[in-house]
Scaffold this motif. Structure first.
Motif, PDB file in Angstrom:
ATOM      1  N   UNK A   1       0.847  -1.183   0.000  1.00  0.00           N
ATOM      2  CA  UNK A   1       0.000   0.000   0.000  1.00  0.00           C
ATOM      3  C   UNK A   1       0.885   1.237   0.000  1.00  0.00           C
ATOM      4  N   UNK A   2       0.462   2.246  -0.715  1.00  0.00           N
ATOM      5  CA  UNK A   2       1.199   3.499  -0.764  1.00  0.00           C
ATOM      6  C   UNK A   2       1.082   4.243   0.563  1.00  0.00           C
ATOM      7  N   UNK A   3       1.981   5.179   0.763  1.00  0.00           N
ATOM      8  CA  UNK A   3       1.955   6.068   1.921  1.00  0.00           C
ATOM      9  C   UNK A   3       0.660   6.887   1.895  1.00  0.00           C
ATOM     10  N   UNK A   4       0.141   7.237   3.067  1.00  0.00           N
ATOM     11  CA  UNK A   4      -1.107   8.007   3.136  1.00  0.00           C
ATOM     12  C   UNK A   4      -1.000   9.350   2.414  1.00  0.00           C
ATOM     13  N   UNK A   5       0.173   9.965   2.436  1.00  0.00           N
ATOM     14  CA  UNK A   5       0.355  11.238   1.722  1.00  0.00           C
ATOM     15  C   UNK A   5       0.171  11.032   0.230  1.00  0.00           C
ATOM     16  N   UNK A   6       0.713   9.938  -0.300  1.00  0.00           N
ATOM     17  CA  UNK A   6       0.537   9.627  -1.719  1.00  0.00           C
ATOM     18  C   UNK A   6      -0.932   9.369  -2.040  1.00  0.00           C
ATOM     19  N   UNK A   7      -1.599   8.608  -1.176  1.00  0.00           N
ATOM     20  CA  UNK A   7      -3.012   8.315  -1.401  1.00  0.00           C
ATOM     21  C   UNK A   7      -3.846   9.593  -1.406  1.00  0.00           C
ATOM     22  N   UNK A   8      -3.545  10.510  -0.489  1.00  0.00           N
ATOM     23  CA  UNK A   8      -4.274  11.781  -0.443  1.00  0.00           C
ATOM     24  C   UNK A   8      -4.082  12.571  -1.740  1.00  0.00           C
ATOM     25  N   UNK A   9      -2.850  12.647  -2.223  1.00  0.00           N
ATOM     26  CA  UNK A   9      -2.573  13.417  -3.445  1.00  0.00           C
ATOM     27  C   UNK A   9      -3.313  12.816  -4.641  1.00  0.00           C
ATOM     28  N   UNK A  10      -3.307  11.491  -4.744  1.00  0.00           N
ATOM     29  CA  UNK A  10      -4.010  10.829  -5.845  1.00  0.00           C
ATOM     30  C   UNK A  10      -5.501  11.137  -5.778  1.00  0.00           C
TER      31      UNK A  10
ATOM     32  N   UNK B   1      -7.578  -4.300  -2.274  1.00  0.00           N
ATOM     33  CA  UNK B   1      -6.583  -4.532  -1.217  1.00  0.00           C
ATOM     34  C   UNK B   1      -6.165  -3.251  -0.497  1.00  0.00           C
ATOM     35  N   UNK B   2      -6.057  -2.147  -1.221  1.00  0.00           N
ATOM     36  CA  UNK B   2      -5.671  -0.876  -0.589  1.00  0.00           C
ATOM     37  C   UNK B   2      -6.765  -0.399   0.354  1.00  0.00           C
ATOM     38  N   UNK B   3      -8.011  -0.457  -0.094  1.00  0.00           N
ATOM     39  CA  UNK B   3      -9.127  -0.017   0.757  1.00  0.00           C
ATOM     40  C   UNK B   3      -9.239  -0.909   1.989  1.00  0.00           C
ATOM     41  N   UNK B   4      -9.082  -2.224   1.813  1.00  0.00           N
ATOM     42  CA  UNK B   4      -9.149  -3.120   2.969  1.00  0.00           C
ATOM     43  C   UNK B   4      -8.018  -2.837   3.952  1.00  0.00           C
ATOM     44  N   UNK B   5      -6.822  -2.529   3.450  1.00  0.00           N
ATOM     45  CA  UNK B   5      -5.707  -2.180   4.337  1.00  0.00           C
ATOM     46  C   UNK B   5      -6.004  -0.886   5.097  1.00  0.00           C
ATOM     47  N   UNK B   6      -6.591   0.108   4.415  1.00  0.00           N
ATOM     48  CA  UNK B   6      -6.956   1.360   5.092  1.00  0.00           C
ATOM     49  C   UNK B   6      -8.020   1.110   6.165  1.00  0.00           C
TER      50      UNK B   6
END
Length: 132
Positions: free
Chosen positions: A1-10, A83-88
């Protein structure tokens, strides 16, 4: 999973609106990701596609004149995969469980326990008090 900062920017770069699944009445069986506030016209974000094995959807704005936005929306869809959403969700559930355990410890009058101002500030922060 990407870093939360990366996820926010996307997520911030993607088209900003409520996205919903949409099946146009004149195209039964064809599903789109659509901007809810633009139904029924000019709000397509992506068309769900099974035409190519391995393809989930094709990102597109309705006018097709903004390839940069198409790429941002496609990146958003691909990044926020199951998978990313489940990890979050797991991370959020773990954080909420920690806060719940601290709340159990903090029941009653915390000054009775001789807690420091720092600990009292932590408890206030858990309750959303911004005074620290």
């Amino acid at each position: 999973m990407k870093d939360l900062t990366d996820l926010r920017k996307i997520a911030e770069n993607a088209t900003q609106s409520n996205w919903i699944p949409y099946e146009p009445g004149d195209e039964p069986g064809y599903w789109w990701v659509w901007q809810e506030d633009k139904l029924p016209w000019y709000g397509g974000i992506a068309q769900v596609s099974e035409s190519d094995p391995g393809s989930v959807c094709q990102a597109m704005t309705t006018d097709g004149n903004n390839p940069e936005q198409d790429k941002a929306d496609a990146t958003h869809i691909a990044t926020f995969d199951p998978p990313t959403i489940l990890a979050l969700i797991t991370r959020l559930e773990q954080a909420e469980a920690v806060v719940a355990r601290v709340r159990v410890v903090a029941t009653g009058d915390p000054t009775e326990y001789g807690w420091s101002e720092a600990m009292l500030a932590v408890l206030r922060a858990l309750d959303g008090d911004t005074r620290g």
